[in-house]
Design an enzyme around this catalytic site. Structure first.
Site, PDB file in Angstrom:
ATOM      1  N   SER A  69      31.392  31.002 -17.654  1.00 52.94           N
ATOM      2  CA  SER A  69      31.977  29.651 -17.648  1.00 52.94           C
ATOM      3  C   SER A  69      31.731  28.919 -18.954  1.00 52.94           C
ATOM      4  CB  SER A  69      31.390  28.830 -16.490  1.00 52.94           C
ATOM      5  OG  SER A  69      31.747  29.417 -15.267  1.00 52.94           O
ATOM      6  N   GLU A  92      39.802  32.755 -15.194  1.00 56.90           N
ATOM      7  CA  GLU A  92      40.571  31.699 -15.892  1.00 56.90           C
ATOM      8  C   GLU A  92      39.980  30.315 -15.636  1.00 56.90           C
ATOM      9  OE1 GLU A  92      43.045  32.048 -17.888  1.00 56.90           O
ATOM     10  OE2 GLU A  92      43.965  33.987 -17.500  1.00 56.90           O
TER      11      GLU A  92
HETATM   12  P1  TGC Z   1      34.907  21.582 -25.373  1.00 59.53           P
HETATM   13  O1  TGC Z   1      33.923  20.966 -26.327  1.00 59.53           O
HETATM   14  O2  TGC Z   1      35.438  20.768 -24.227  1.00 59.53           O
HETATM   15  O3  TGC Z   1      36.163  22.123 -26.191  1.00 59.53           O
HETATM   16  C1  TGC Z   1      36.003  22.947 -27.330  1.00 59.53           C
HETATM   17  C2  TGC Z   1      37.314  22.932 -28.095  1.00 59.53           C
HETATM   18  O4  TGC Z   1      38.359  23.493 -27.269  1.00 59.53           O
HETATM   19  C3  TGC Z   1      39.387  22.509 -27.022  1.00 59.53           C
HETATM   20  N1  TGC Z   1      39.808  22.684 -25.618  1.00 59.53           N
HETATM   21  C4  TGC Z   1      40.995  23.185 -25.256  1.00 59.53           C
HETATM   22  N2  TGC Z   1      42.048  23.587 -25.974  1.00 59.53           N
HETATM   23  C5  TGC Z   1      43.123  24.050 -25.304  1.00 59.53           C
HETATM   24  N3  TGC Z   1      43.162  24.159 -23.947  1.00 59.53           N
HETATM   25  C6  TGC Z   1      42.109  23.776 -23.194  1.00 59.53           C
HETATM   26  N4  TGC Z   1      42.143  23.909 -21.856  1.00 59.53           N
HETATM   27  C7  TGC Z   1      40.957  23.252 -23.840  1.00 59.53           C
HETATM   28  N5  TGC Z   1      39.749  22.792 -23.405  1.00 59.53           N
HETATM   29  C8  TGC Z   1      39.068  22.446 -24.509  1.00 59.53           C
HETATM   30  C9  TGC Z   1      38.727  21.175 -27.271  1.00 59.53           C
HETATM   31  O5  TGC Z   1      39.676  20.201 -27.618  1.00 59.53           O
HETATM   32  C10 TGC Z   1      37.792  21.517 -28.419  1.00 59.53           C
HETATM   33  O6  TGC Z   1      38.575  21.629 -29.605  1.00 59.53           O
HETATM   34  P2  TGC Z   1      37.970  21.155 -31.020  1.00 59.53           P
HETATM   35  O7  TGC Z   1      39.092  21.412 -31.974  1.00 59.53           O
HETATM   36  O8  TGC Z   1      37.631  19.714 -30.831  1.00 59.53           O
HETATM   37  O9  TGC Z   1      36.768  22.014 -31.253  1.00 59.53           O
HETATM   38  O10 TGC Z   1      34.277  22.930 -24.854  1.00 59.53           O
HETATM   39  P3  TGC Z   1      33.055  23.207 -23.892  1.00 59.53           P
HETATM   40  O11 TGC Z   1      32.201  24.233 -24.544  1.00 59.53           O
HETATM   41  O12 TGC Z   1      32.432  21.923 -23.426  1.00 59.53           O
HETATM   42  O13 TGC Z   1      33.762  23.969 -22.665  1.00 59.53           O
HETATM   43  C11 TGC Z   1      34.659  23.366 -21.823  1.00 59.53           C
HETATM   44  C12 TGC Z   1      34.965  24.318 -20.626  1.00 59.53           C
HETATM   45  C13 TGC Z   1      33.741  24.549 -19.772  1.00 59.53           C
HETATM   46  C14 TGC Z   1      36.033  23.613 -19.784  1.00 59.53           C
HETATM   47  C15 TGC Z   1      35.490  25.635 -21.152  1.00 59.53           C
HETATM   48  O14 TGC Z   1      34.539  26.330 -21.824  1.00 59.53           O
HETATM   49  C16 TGC Z   1      36.086  26.526 -20.071  1.00 59.53           C
HETATM   50  O15 TGC Z   1      37.279  26.403 -19.789  1.00 59.53           O
HETATM   51  N6  TGC Z   1      35.302  27.463 -19.459  1.00 59.53           N
HETATM   52  C17 TGC Z   1      35.848  28.444 -18.550  1.00 59.53           C
HETATM   53  C18 TGC Z   1      35.957  29.780 -19.252  1.00 59.53           C
HETATM   54  C19 TGC Z   1      37.142  30.560 -18.820  1.00 59.53           C
HETATM   55  O16 TGC Z   1      38.102  30.045 -18.262  1.00 59.53           O
HETATM   56  N7  TGC Z   1      37.151  31.870 -19.077  1.00 59.53           N
HETATM   57  C20 TGC Z   1      38.265  32.667 -18.797  1.00 59.53           C
HETATM   58  C21 TGC Z   1      38.157  34.008 -19.467  1.00 59.53           C
HETATM   59  S1  TGC Z   1      39.713  34.901 -19.576  1.00 59.53           S
HETATM   60  C22 TGC Z   1      40.066  35.313 -18.001  1.00 59.53           C
HETATM   61  O17 TGC Z   1      39.459  34.980 -17.063  1.00 59.53           O
HETATM   62  C23 TGC Z   1      41.253  36.146 -17.850  1.00 59.53           C
HETATM   63  S2  TGC Z   1      41.611  36.655 -16.212  1.00 59.53           S
HETATM   64  C24 TGC Z   1      43.153  37.144 -16.533  1.00 59.53           C
HETATM   65  C25 TGC Z   1      43.873  37.836 -15.455  1.00 59.53           C
HETATM   66  O18 TGC Z   1      43.536  38.987 -15.085  1.00 59.53           O
HETATM   67  O19 TGC Z   1      44.903  37.252 -15.002  1.00 59.53           O
HETATM   68  P1  FAD Z   2      29.361  32.085 -14.058  1.00 59.68           P
HETATM   69  O1  FAD Z   2      29.881  31.297 -15.203  1.00 59.68           O
HETATM   70  O2  FAD Z   2      28.017  32.675 -14.172  1.00 59.68           O
HETATM   71  O3  FAD Z   2      29.424  31.165 -12.761  1.00 59.68           O
HETATM   72  C1  FAD Z   2      28.717  31.480 -11.552  1.00 59.68           C
HETATM   73  C2  FAD Z   2      28.878  30.287 -10.588  1.00 59.68           C
HETATM   74  O4  FAD Z   2      28.288  29.117 -11.180  1.00 59.68           O
HETATM   75  C3  FAD Z   2      30.353  29.943 -10.318  1.00 59.68           C
HETATM   76  O5  FAD Z   2      30.496  29.527  -8.987  1.00 59.68           O
HETATM   77  C4  FAD Z   2      30.593  28.771 -11.266  1.00 59.68           C
HETATM   78  O6  FAD Z   2      31.665  27.917 -10.836  1.00 59.68           O
HETATM   79  C5  FAD Z   2      29.235  28.069 -11.207  1.00 59.68           C
HETATM   80  N1  FAD Z   2      29.018  27.233 -12.388  1.00 59.68           N
HETATM   81  C6  FAD Z   2      28.965  27.618 -13.681  1.00 59.68           C
HETATM   82  N2  FAD Z   2      28.740  26.557 -14.482  1.00 59.68           N
HETATM   83  C7  FAD Z   2      28.651  25.469 -13.662  1.00 59.68           C
HETATM   84  C8  FAD Z   2      28.446  24.072 -13.860  1.00 59.68           C
HETATM   85  N3  FAD Z   2      28.304  23.562 -15.106  1.00 59.68           N
HETATM   86  N4  FAD Z   2      28.403  23.269 -12.780  1.00 59.68           N
HETATM   87  C9  FAD Z   2      28.580  23.740 -11.542  1.00 59.68           C
HETATM   88  N5  FAD Z   2      28.786  25.063 -11.270  1.00 59.68           N
HETATM   89  C10 FAD Z   2      28.827  25.906 -12.327  1.00 59.68           C
HETATM   90  N6  FAD Z   2      37.390  37.373 -18.721  1.00 59.68           N
HETATM   91  C11 FAD Z   2      37.990  37.657 -19.907  1.00 59.68           C
HETATM   92  O7  FAD Z   2      37.546  37.214 -20.958  1.00 59.68           O
HETATM   93  N7  FAD Z   2      39.108  38.433 -19.940  1.00 59.68           N
HETATM   94  C12 FAD Z   2      39.658  38.962 -18.825  1.00 59.68           C
HETATM   95  O8  FAD Z   2      40.681  39.653 -18.909  1.00 59.68           O
HETATM   96  C13 FAD Z   2      39.040  38.703 -17.574  1.00 59.68           C
HETATM   97  N8  FAD Z   2      39.505  39.293 -16.436  1.00 59.68           N
HETATM   98  C14 FAD Z   2      38.799  39.153 -15.262  1.00 59.68           C
HETATM   99  C15 FAD Z   2      39.165  39.908 -14.143  1.00 59.68           C
HETATM  100  C16 FAD Z   2      38.414  39.811 -12.976  1.00 59.68           C
HETATM  101  C17 FAD Z   2      38.783  40.646 -11.800  1.00 59.68           C
HETATM  102  C18 FAD Z   2      37.325  38.936 -12.900  1.00 59.68           C
HETATM  103  C19 FAD Z   2      36.513  38.793 -11.636  1.00 59.68           C
HETATM  104  C20 FAD Z   2      36.960  38.199 -13.989  1.00 59.68           C
HETATM  105  C21 FAD Z   2      37.674  38.304 -15.199  1.00 59.68           C
HETATM  106  N9  FAD Z   2      37.270  37.639 -16.365  1.00 59.68           N
HETATM  107  C22 FAD Z   2      37.882  37.889 -17.566  1.00 59.68           C
HETATM  108  C23 FAD Z   2      36.035  36.866 -16.350  1.00 59.68           C
HETATM  109  C24 FAD Z   2      36.174  35.495 -15.708  1.00 59.68           C
HETATM  110  O9  FAD Z   2      36.871  34.624 -16.549  1.00 59.68           O
HETATM  111  C25 FAD Z   2      34.751  34.986 -15.412  1.00 59.68           C
HETATM  112  O10 FAD Z   2      34.283  35.740 -14.309  1.00 59.68           O
HETATM  113  C26 FAD Z   2      34.727  33.501 -15.111  1.00 59.68           C
HETATM  114  O11 FAD Z   2      35.045  32.741 -16.257  1.00 59.68           O
HETATM  115  C27 FAD Z   2      33.355  33.051 -14.545  1.00 59.68           C
HETATM  116  O12 FAD Z   2      32.317  33.525 -15.336  1.00 59.68           O
HETATM  117  P2  FAD Z   2      31.071  34.299 -14.644  1.00 59.68           P
HETATM  118  O13 FAD Z   2      31.630  35.373 -13.776  1.00 59.68           O
HETATM  119  O14 FAD Z   2      30.128  34.676 -15.705  1.00 59.68           O
HETATM  120  O15 FAD Z   2      30.410  33.221 -13.663  1.00 59.68           O
END
Ligand code: TGC
Ligand code: FAD
Length: 392
Positions: free
Chosen positions: A143, A372
């Site tokens: 996250s 995501e």
């Molecule tokens: P923060 O300080 O808020 O932001 C850092 C910089 O990023 C910009 N920003 C964004 N830009 C575009 N879209 C967004 N949604 C954005 N959110 C923030 C922001 O403006 C800033 O830019 P700059 O130029 O000022 O530096 O960042 P933070 O470290 O406090 O984090 C915010 C948080 C927690 C919301 C973010 O880290 C987050 O979204 N965490 C979740 C991680 C996540 O979604 N991982 C996904 C991995 S990929 C995946 O799961 C693929 S699954 C695909 C599949 O199989 O379908």
């Molecule tokens: P963690 O971040 O460790 O979270 C564990 C729990 O703590 C969650 O319930 C979360 O909501 C909670 N938590 C975390 N922070 C806080 C907070 N500040 N306050 C309250 N609760 C909190 N990633 C990629 O980069 N590319 C991919 O293609 C991709 N594909 C994926 C496919 C699958 C099938 C899965 C399961 C995951 C994939 N991911 C991918 C990773 C996915 O994006 C992460 O699993 C997700 O972002 C959560 O990270 P984590 O699993 O480390 O959980």
């Protein structure tokens, strides 16, 4: 007993779609129902992604569908949403494949790559001849991606990448991986994207086995052991966490549409079941508690569709913000998971069989709820926007 009203009729969304949008939806619907659904249960059971469908997905313009030029279809945001919904009616794994290829890997290159990189990779990826993946998450950084450990050390005309990415969709068979790494000793502001190509020394992608969710999607790690990547493979267009988060905004938008496809598949099959399954001498569809559940679920699905379309039109006008994308991803995936769980319940014992789609979608949606940005992360994004207070 009269014929049941369809969700499409109830939402009347078609009134607000163009002929072109309805046509694209119809062609993807046909593909999913004829080519994917007959094997959906088997693919889930066998933990297998149907790579043989990739040429058909490419032929229909579904890979990098919303990118303009470079052999891509240049679809609108609403068209893209509609195709993802049809794909996820089949399986979230099928939609995941298309999301990662287009919204994550190809979008990163289209948005932040230079002209040479776009020409080199995008047409081949649109044609499905090169498969991409997107490496952001790490074993200790999910996250909070700003805490990533992966490093890119500049060395002459190259960067040397070291680190491990975890949970990466498509990585085991990807030809190219867009990998995010901190450069040198920098902090999150130094994050850059690198295009790592299969065959580069020090690049391994072991498969993660034993998933009880998204079994028809291939998930793996990316292990980078002193992997030497030429500087010409670094994405020059964006530095910092905003790079990967910008790609996530594209993919999350698509998921907000897609998840409702899974919900619709559960709902429609469950309505049919309740009309056929007799208990206490009548079809269970005659029971008020069953009808109340279906009324609740249909209402949530219809509201989710209207939200997706409203935000889709805004995205096409360029006015959709990341917080609105968070709202839509959080709401619609939450709805879909609830629909799948409650449909599973209405199917009784049969609900745990793969013969019915509910349990498969329910298990898949557990991943969609987490990836995501977890449901909680999007709750906090909204909480921060609504109060001005950061609760991360
Ligand atoms: P923060 O300080 O808020 O932001 C850092 C910089 O990023 C910009 N920003 C964004 N830009 C575009 N879209 C967004 N949604 C954005 N959110 C923030 C922001 O403006 C800033 O830019 P700059 O130029 O000022 O530096 O960042 P933070 O470290 O406090 O984090 C915010 C948080 C927690 C919301 C973010 O880290 C987050 O979204 N965490 C979740 C991680 C996540 O979604 N991982 C996904 C991995 S990929 C995946 O799961 C693929 S699954 C695909 C599949 O199989 O379908
Ligand atoms: P963690 O971040 O460790 O979270 C564990 C729990 O703590 C969650 O319930 C979360 O909501 C909670 N938590 C975390 N922070 C806080 C907070 N500040 N306050 C309250 N609760 C909190 N990633 C990629 O980069 N590319 C991919 O293609 C991709 N594909 C994926 C496919 C699958 C099938 C899965 C399961 C995951 C994939 N991911 C991918 C990773 C996915 O994006 C992460 O699993 C997700 O972002 C959560 O990270 P984590 O699993 O480390 O959980």
């Amino acid at each position: 007993m009269t014929d049941p009203m369809s969700l499409d009729a109830l939402s009347a969304l078609d009134l607000h779609l163009t002929d072109e949008e309805r046509m694209i939806r119809a062609s993807v619907r046909r593909l999913v129902r004829e080519r994917y659904l007959p094997q959906a249960a088997a693919l889930f059971e066998e933990e297998r992604f149907p790579k043989e469908l990739i040429p058909e997905l490419a032929e229909m313009g579904l890979l990098g569908a919303s990118i303009k030029g470079y052999g891509c279809a240049g679809m609108s945001a609403v068209e893209y949403g509609l195709i993802l919904q049809e794909l996820e009616y089949g399986d979230s794994g099928l939609r995941s494949f298309v999301s990662v290829q287009g919204s994550l890997a190809m979008h990163a290159i289209a948005a932040y790559g230079d002209e040479e990189q776009k020409q080199r990779f995008l047409p081949e990826m649109a044609a499905g001849r090169l498969i991409g993946c997107f490496g952001l998450t790490e074993p200790d950084s999910g996250s909070d991606p700003g805490s990533m450990q992966t490093r890119a050390r500049p060395d002459g005309d190259d960067y040397v990448l070291t680190g491990t990415k975890m949970w990466i969709t498509n990585s085991p068979f990807a030809d190219v991986a867009v990998v995010w790494a901190k450069v040198g000793d920098g902090d999150a502001r130094s994050i850059r994207g690198f295009i790592v190509e299969r065959g580069m020394a020090g690049f391994e992608t072991p498969t993660i086995h034993g998933k009880m969710s998204l079994r028809a999607s291939t998930t793996g790690e990316i292990v980078l052991d002193e992997c030497r990547v030429p500087a010409r493979n670094m994405l020059p267009g964006k530095q910092g966490l905003g790079g990967p988060l910008g790609c996530l905004s594209q993919a999350r938008f698509g998921i907000a549409w897609g998840a409702l496809g899974a919900a619709k598949a559960c709902f429609e099959s469950t309505v049919s079941y309740t009309r056929e399954r007799t208990q206490f001498g009548v079809p269970i569809a005659k029971k008020q508690l069953v009808q109340a559940t279906l009324a609740d679920l249909a209402s949530e699905i219809v509201k989710g569709d209207i939200l997706a379309l409203h935000y889709g039109r805004m995205k096409d006008q360029g006015s959709l913000s990341p917080v609105q994308v968070s709202l839509a991803k959080r709401n619609n995936v939450g709805v879909a998971l609830d629909v799948a769980r409650r449909c599973r319940g209405l199917l009784g014992g049969n609900g745990i069989l793969l013969e019915y789609p509910a349990i498969r979608h329910m298990l898949n949606l557990e991943s969609v709820y987490t990836y995501e940005g977890t449901h909680e992360v999007h709750t906090l994004v909204l909480g921060k926007a609504l109060t001005g207070e950061d609760a991360f």
